[in-house]
Scaffold this motif. Structure first.
Motif, mmCIF file in Angstrom:
data_model
loop_
_atom_site.group_PDB
_atom_site.id
_atom_site.type_symbol
_atom_site.label_atom_id
_atom_site.label_comp_id
_atom_site.label_asym_id
_atom_site.label_seq_id
_atom_site.Cartn_x
_atom_site.Cartn_y
_atom_site.Cartn_z
ATOM 1 N N GLU A 312 -3.683 4.445 0.062
ATOM 2 C CA GLU A 312 -4.025 3.840 1.340
ATOM 3 C C GLU A 312 -2.805 3.604 2.225
ATOM 4 O OE1 GLU A 312 -6.102 0.276 0.413
ATOM 5 O OE2 GLU A 312 -7.828 1.310 -0.469
ATOM 6 N N SER A 313 -1.625 3.934 1.752
ATOM 7 C CA SER A 313 -0.410 3.697 2.522
ATOM 8 C C SER A 313 -0.388 4.510 3.807
ATOM 9 C CB SER A 313 0.826 4.046 1.689
ATOM 10 O OG SER A 313 0.998 3.132 0.643
ATOM 11 N N THR A 314 0.241 3.947 4.805
ATOM 12 C CA THR A 314 0.477 4.653 6.065
ATOM 13 C C THR A 314 1.983 4.761 6.253
ATOM 14 O OG1 THR A 314 0.552 2.612 7.358
ATOM 15 C CG2 THR A 314 -1.618 3.637 7.038
ATOM 16 N N SER A 315 2.381 5.193 7.417
ATOM 17 C CA SER A 315 3.792 5.128 7.771
ATOM 18 C C SER A 315 3.983 3.908 8.674
ATOM 19 C CB SER A 315 4.234 6.402 8.483
ATOM 20 O OG SER A 315 5.628 6.382 8.721
ATOM 21 N N LYS A 392 1.245 9.101 11.600
ATOM 22 C CA LYS A 392 0.573 8.376 10.526
ATOM 23 C C LYS A 392 0.908 6.887 10.497
ATOM 24 C CE LYS A 392 0.381 12.480 7.556
ATOM 25 N NZ LYS A 392 0.863 13.116 6.304
ATOM 26 N N GLY A 394 0.538 3.129 10.741
ATOM 27 C CA GLY A 394 -0.619 2.257 10.642
ATOM 28 C C GLY A 394 -0.819 1.432 11.899
#
Length: 447
Positions: A312-315, A392, A394
């Motif tokens: 679920e990680s974003t940048s 990407k 968040g």
């Protein structure tokens, strides 16, 4: 503006400089330069202002802005732009805050980093650029940077550069110890363990307490510890994303996988040059730092996506900023023209040519830009990685309306976590308690 991490080394110069929330007012009450006050103005008025002899004052520590000003003056010879370096980050912010408090002495425009915009916007010190119709330029910029320059219902800058997060790694060191580029934080920890086992003089990275990096990693992990809505602020460093970051990072601290040298010190630069500090997780501006200050390591370094905490990680973003218009100014039409020139016209091209990573959508859609091979990074097309990271980022991250202050006290409250004297989550909790107390003292309602 090739370098935007400076507030990450902010000193206590800014303690006590935040305007109290009880003075919060509608932003932008100054004159537009034609006697119309805060009323909206159009392109006709802006163009007319460029045909009148006008002298603008701009405060900035940007190395490229004087060249931008010179190009603007050639295009509009009746306008003189004086770019004054009154100090970097903390020094400039202190002088700016003093001028705001005094009600006089502020420049027409000033460099303000994205993280610092809320502090000045919510106090009414900045002009809402919607007055000039600049909100219509939204599609010209990337969503992540556009979000950064909007506070509440106001638009306070046009984005100029961006700091999308990435992993900078020393390929020579990785090859020497047969280490794969880590795609996850678990793999990152394993890489650090392997380095230390092979040679105790090698560290996966260095960190003795970096508030800006901490905020960016919390952001990437899904944390949203800060929210603000007018004079209402929330500080929650126990939210799931923050805890996720703290748990992962604690392993690096427990196992002493991070070099204890101070960032930006001679020892830090030496570690980067020798590869004994093997990675940096940072904004895109770090590429320019390495090329300018660690030149002898040319060819050794590469760029990769920032390791993911989980699926679920974003940048996220680290650094970045542009020019904001001060409400005190009485030449706001000409100032608006220069501000737009800097971010959305030829000035942005000049800044980009110095190595700044752009916020403009057109630049990031250019195959020439994305495909540019960087000799320092072994001919790698690093802009593609930065652009992908920026896409990407968040959504929903907010800085405190006193984030500049928050940065100054981070090490006082959380610093012991980096020496092993305290757990990182406990240090973050202490930081949060102080941010609640300070916010209430400034007149905010903090929950």
């Amino acid at each position: 503006m090739t370098r935007w991490p400076l507030h990450r080394r902010t000193t206590a110069l800014l303690l006590g400089t935040v305007l109290t929330a009880v003075t919060l007012s509608a932003c932008g009450g100054g004159d537009t330069g034609d006697g119309s006050g805060p009323a909206s103005v159009g392109e006709k008025e802006i163009r007319a202002a460029l045909d009148k002899p006008t002298e603008l004052t701009v405060w900035s520590w940007s190395g490229s802005l004087p060249d931008v000003a010179e190009a603007f003056e050639k295009k509009y010879p009746k306008i003189k732009v004086n770019v004054e370096n009154v100090g970097t980050a903390a020094e400039q912010y202190t002088k700016l805050q003093n001028a705001i408090k005094a009600g006089k002495g502020a420049p027409d425009l000033a460099t303000v980093e994205y993280s610092a915009i809320p502090q000045y916007a919510l106090s009414g010190a900045l002009v809402d650029l919607k007055r000039f119709g600049f909100d219509k330029l939204e599609d010209e910029f990337t969503p992540a940077t556009w979000e950064s320059v909007n506070v509440g219902d106001g638009l306070y800058e046009l984005p100029l550069n961006a700091g999308p997060m990435a992993l900078f790694y020393n390929k020579a060191t990785f090859d020497k110890f047969d280490i794969e580029v880590p795609a996850t934080w678990d793999a990152y920890v394993e890489a650090g363990r392997k380095l230390q086992k092979a040679d105790p003089e090698y560290f996966i990275s260095a960190d003795n307490g970096n508030a800006g990096l901490t905020e960016s990693l919390i952001w990437a992990a899904g944390g949203r510890p800060f929210t603000s809505d007018g004079d209402k602020v929330t500080v929650d460093l126990q939210d799931p994303g923050t805890k996720k970051y703290a748990e992962n990072y604690q392993v690096l601290l427990d196992e002493k996988l991070l070099s204890p040298v101070a960032g930006w010190s001679n020892e830090w630069y030496q570690g980067l040059a020798t590869g004994k500090i093997a990675t940096l997780t940072s904004g895109a501006w770090m590429a320019g730092i390495l090329k300018g200050s660690v030149a002898k390591a040319s060819g050794d370094w590469r760029v990769a996506p920032m390791p993911a905490f989980d699926a679920e990680s974003t940048s996220s973003i680290n650094g970045g900023g542009s020019l904001a218009m001060l409400d005190q100014g009485d030449k706001q039409l000409a100032a608006a023209a220069f501000l737009r020139y800097v971010s959305a016209e030829e000035g942005a091209d000049i800044t980009q040519a110095t190595g700044s990573f752009p916020a403009r959508a057109a630049a990031l859609g250019s195959q020439e830009f994305l495909g540019a091979k960087d000799p320092y990074f072994g001919g790698q097309e690093i802009n593609r990685i930065f652009a992908d990271s920026l896409a990407k980022v968040g959504k929903g991250w907010q800085y405190l309306p006193y984030d500049v202050y928050a940065i100054t006290i981070f090490n006082d409250k959380a610093g012991k976590a980096y020496t092993g004297a305290k757990r990182l989550q406990a240090g973050l909790d202490d930081w949060g308690k102080e941010l609640v107390t300070y916010g209430e003292e400034q007149g905010f309602t903090v929950g």
